[in-house]
Design a protein around this motif. Structure first.
Motif, PDB file in Angstrom:
ATOM      1  N   MET A   1       0.978  -1.027   0.375  1.00 37.75           N
ATOM      2  CA  MET A   1      -0.334  -0.043   0.147  1.00 37.75           C
ATOM      3  C   MET A   1       1.247   0.872  -0.008  1.00 37.75           C
ATOM      4  SD  MET A   1      -2.893   0.682   2.831  1.00 37.75           S
ATOM      5  CE  MET A   1      -4.059   2.096   1.985  1.00 37.75           C
ATOM      6  N   ARG A   2       0.506   1.933  -0.958  1.00 30.88           N
ATOM      7  CA  ARG A   2       1.315   3.530  -0.723  1.00 30.88           C
ATOM      8  C   ARG A   2       0.441   4.382  -0.401  1.00 30.88           C
ATOM      9  NH1 ARG A   2       6.418   4.760  -2.767  1.00 30.88           N
ATOM     10  NH2 ARG A   2       6.794   2.826  -3.540  1.00 30.88           N
ATOM     11  N   PHE A   3       0.180   5.384  -0.044  1.00 34.36           N
ATOM     12  CA  PHE A   3      -0.208   6.425  -0.551  1.00 34.36           C
ATOM     13  C   PHE A   3       0.739   7.634  -1.425  1.00 34.36           C
ATOM     14  CE2 PHE A   3      -1.025   5.226   4.202  1.00 34.36           C
ATOM     15  CZ  PHE A   3      -1.981   5.408   4.577  1.00 34.36           C
ATOM     16  N   THR A   4      -1.414   7.753  -2.010  1.00 37.98           N
ATOM     17  CA  THR A   4      -0.696   8.812  -2.910  1.00 37.98           C
ATOM     18  C   THR A   4      -1.633   9.942  -3.298  1.00 37.98           C
ATOM     19  OG1 THR A   4      -2.995   8.317  -4.103  1.00 37.98           O
ATOM     20  CG2 THR A   4      -0.755   7.011  -5.095  1.00 37.98           C
ATOM     21  N   ASP A   5      -2.296  10.575  -1.920  1.00 35.94           N
ATOM     22  CA  ASP A   5      -2.906  11.720  -1.691  1.00 35.94           C
ATOM     23  C   ASP A   5      -1.778  13.017  -1.120  1.00 35.94           C
ATOM     24  OD1 ASP A   5      -5.217  11.299  -2.645  1.00 35.94           O
ATOM     25  OD2 ASP A   5      -6.440  11.093  -0.559  1.00 35.94           O
ATOM     26  N   ARG A   6      -1.762  14.081  -1.535  1.00 37.00           N
ATOM     27  CA  ARG A   6      -0.554  14.844  -0.777  1.00 37.00           C
ATOM     28  C   ARG A   6      -0.181  15.271   0.474  1.00 37.00           C
ATOM     29  NH1 ARG A   6      -0.536  20.674   0.124  1.00 37.00           N
ATOM     30  NH2 ARG A   6      -2.591  20.210  -0.197  1.00 37.00           N
ATOM     31  N   VAL A   7      -1.157  15.330   1.310  1.00 34.87           N
ATOM     32  CA  VAL A   7      -1.056  15.050   2.819  1.00 34.87           C
ATOM     33  C   VAL A   7      -0.493  13.725   2.912  1.00 34.87           C
ATOM     34  CG1 VAL A   7      -1.818  15.608   5.549  1.00 34.87           C
ATOM     35  CG2 VAL A   7      -2.276  16.726   3.140  1.00 34.87           C
ATOM     36  N   PRO A   8      -1.347  13.013   2.891  1.00 32.47           N
ATOM     37  CA  PRO A   8      -0.732  11.332   2.910  1.00 32.47           C
ATOM     38  C   PRO A   8       0.178  11.205   2.739  1.00 32.47           C
ATOM     39  CG  PRO A   8      -2.794  11.464   3.184  1.00 32.47           C
ATOM     40  CD  PRO A   8      -2.699  12.637   2.862  1.00 32.47           C
ATOM     41  N   ALA A   9       0.894  11.461   2.021  1.00 30.09           N
ATOM     42  CA  ALA A   9       1.845  10.777   0.666  1.00 30.09           C
ATOM     43  C   ALA A   9       3.133  11.816   1.572  1.00 30.09           C
ATOM     44  CB  ALA A   9       1.783  10.807  -0.820  1.00 30.09           C
ATOM     45  N   ALA A  10       2.777  13.306   1.884  1.00 31.15           N
ATOM     46  CA  ALA A  10       4.410  13.413   3.079  1.00 31.15           C
ATOM     47  C   ALA A  10       4.684  13.331   3.639  1.00 31.15           C
ATOM     48  CB  ALA A  10       4.154  15.303   2.835  1.00 31.15           C
ATOM     49  N   LEU A  11       3.357  12.612   4.759  1.00 36.24           N
ATOM     50  CA  LEU A  11       3.485  12.297   5.995  1.00 36.24           C
ATOM     51  C   LEU A  11       3.786  10.841   6.087  1.00 36.24           C
ATOM     52  CD1 LEU A  11      -0.013  13.040   7.806  1.00 36.24           C
ATOM     53  CD2 LEU A  11       2.184  14.027   8.841  1.00 36.24           C
ATOM     54  N   SER A  12       3.919   9.728   5.120  1.00 33.68           N
ATOM     55  CA  SER A  12       4.290   8.993   5.206  1.00 33.68           C
ATOM     56  C   SER A  12       6.116   9.101   4.663  1.00 33.68           C
ATOM     57  CB  SER A  12       3.740   7.416   4.566  1.00 33.68           C
ATOM     58  OG  SER A  12       3.199   7.892   3.315  1.00 33.68           O
ATOM     59  N   HIS A  13       6.394   9.970   3.750  1.00 36.66           N
ATOM     60  CA  HIS A  13       7.912  10.228   3.370  1.00 36.66           C
ATOM     61  C   HIS A  13       8.066   8.910   2.603  1.00 36.66           C
ATOM     62  CE1 HIS A  13       8.854  13.084   6.715  1.00 36.66           C
ATOM     63  NE2 HIS A  13       8.164  11.764   8.132  1.00 36.66           N
ATOM     64  N   GLY A  14       7.036   8.313   1.509  1.00 37.15           N
ATOM     65  CA  GLY A  14       6.868   8.181   0.429  1.00 37.15           C
ATOM     66  C   GLY A  14       7.143   7.101   0.275  1.00 37.15           C
ATOM     67  N   ARG A  15       7.057   5.608   1.936  1.00 38.88           N
ATOM     68  CA  ARG A  15       7.077   4.600   2.473  1.00 38.88           C
ATOM     69  C   ARG A  15       6.318   3.403   1.341  1.00 38.88           C
ATOM     70  NH1 ARG A  15       7.330   6.818   7.975  1.00 38.88           N
ATOM     71  NH2 ARG A  15       9.845   7.027   8.347  1.00 38.88           N
ATOM     72  N   SER A  16       6.363   2.886   1.526  1.00 41.01           N
ATOM     73  CA  SER A  16       4.991   1.671   1.051  1.00 41.01           C
ATOM     74  C   SER A  16       5.233   0.543   2.616  1.00 41.01           C
ATOM     75  CB  SER A  16       5.350   0.659  -0.174  1.00 41.01           C
ATOM     76  OG  SER A  16       6.045   0.116   0.301  1.00 41.01           O
ATOM     77  N   TYR A  17       3.330  -0.189   2.593  1.00 39.13           N
ATOM     78  CA  TYR A  17       3.104  -0.745   3.624  1.00 39.13           C
ATOM     79  C   TYR A  17       2.928  -2.157   3.118  1.00 39.13           C
ATOM     80  CZ  TYR A  17       3.851   3.554   5.284  1.00 39.13           C
ATOM     81  OH  TYR A  17       4.207   4.789   6.698  1.00 39.13           O
ATOM     82  N   ALA A  18       3.244  -3.141   3.886  1.00 39.11           N
ATOM     83  CA  ALA A  18       3.014  -4.810   3.061  1.00 39.11           C
ATOM     84  C   ALA A  18       1.945  -4.717   3.529  1.00 39.11           C
ATOM     85  CB  ALA A  18       4.611  -5.504   2.816  1.00 39.11           C
ATOM     86  N   ARG A  19       1.993  -5.100   5.141  1.00 39.99           N
ATOM     87  CA  ARG A  19       1.116  -5.956   6.345  1.00 39.99           C
ATOM     88  C   ARG A  19      -0.062  -5.069   6.647  1.00 39.99           C
ATOM     89  NH1 ARG A  19       4.802  -9.107  10.642  1.00 39.99           N
ATOM     90  NH2 ARG A  19       3.631  -7.105  12.017  1.00 39.99           N
ATOM     91  N   LYS A  20       0.316  -3.687   7.131  1.00 38.47           N
ATOM     92  CA  LYS A  20      -0.929  -2.465   7.363  1.00 38.47           C
ATOM     93  C   LYS A  20      -0.312  -1.063   7.373  1.00 38.47           C
ATOM     94  CE  LYS A  20       0.884  -2.598  12.142  1.00 38.47           C
ATOM     95  NZ  LYS A  20       0.523  -2.805  13.655  1.00 38.47           N
ATOM     96  N   ALA A  21      -1.260  -0.318   7.832  1.00 39.85           N
ATOM     97  CA  ALA A  21      -1.118   1.322   7.951  1.00 39.85           C
ATOM     98  C   ALA A  21      -2.036   1.241   8.896  1.00 39.85           C
ATOM     99  CB  ALA A  21      -1.132   1.703   6.415  1.00 39.85           C
ATOM    100  N   ASP A  22      -1.267   2.340   9.596  1.00 39.23           N
ATOM    101  CA  ASP A  22      -2.590   3.267  10.508  1.00 39.23           C
ATOM    102  C   ASP A  22      -2.025   4.866  10.315  1.00 39.23           C
ATOM    103  OD1 ASP A  22      -4.195   4.169  12.777  1.00 39.23           O
ATOM    104  OD2 ASP A  22      -1.911   4.511  13.972  1.00 39.23           O
TER     105      ASP A  22
END
Length: 55
Positions: A1-22
Motif C-alpha cells: 500500500m502506498r499513499f498517493t494523496d498529497r498530505v498522506p504521502a508527505a506524512l508517510s515520507h513515500g514509504r510503502s506498507y506491506a502488512r498494515k498502515a495506520d
C-alpha cells in the motif's frame, strides 16, 4: 500500500506498507442543535491528518 494523496504521502515520507498502515486523523464539527423538534445542522467541519505508521 502506498499513499498517493498529497498530505498522506508527505506524512508517510513515500514509504510503502506491506502488512498494515495506520493513518491517524482528527476532526472537529460545529453543530447547531435547536430545541425539539428540529433538525441538527452542521455548518462547519475540519479534518487533518496527524500521522501515518505501519509495516
Amino acid at each position: 500500500m502506498r499513499f498517493t494523496d498529497r498530505v498522506p504521502a508527505a506524512l508517510s515520507h513515500g514509504r510503502s506498507y506491506a502488512r498494515k498502515a495506520d493513518h491517524r486523523k482528527a476532526g472537529i464539527y460545529l453543530a447547531v442543535v435547536p430545541r425539539s423538534p428540529g433538525l441538527v445542522r452542521v455548518p462547519a467541519e475540519w479534518f487533518t491528518s496527524l500521522g501515518i505508521s505501519g509495516s
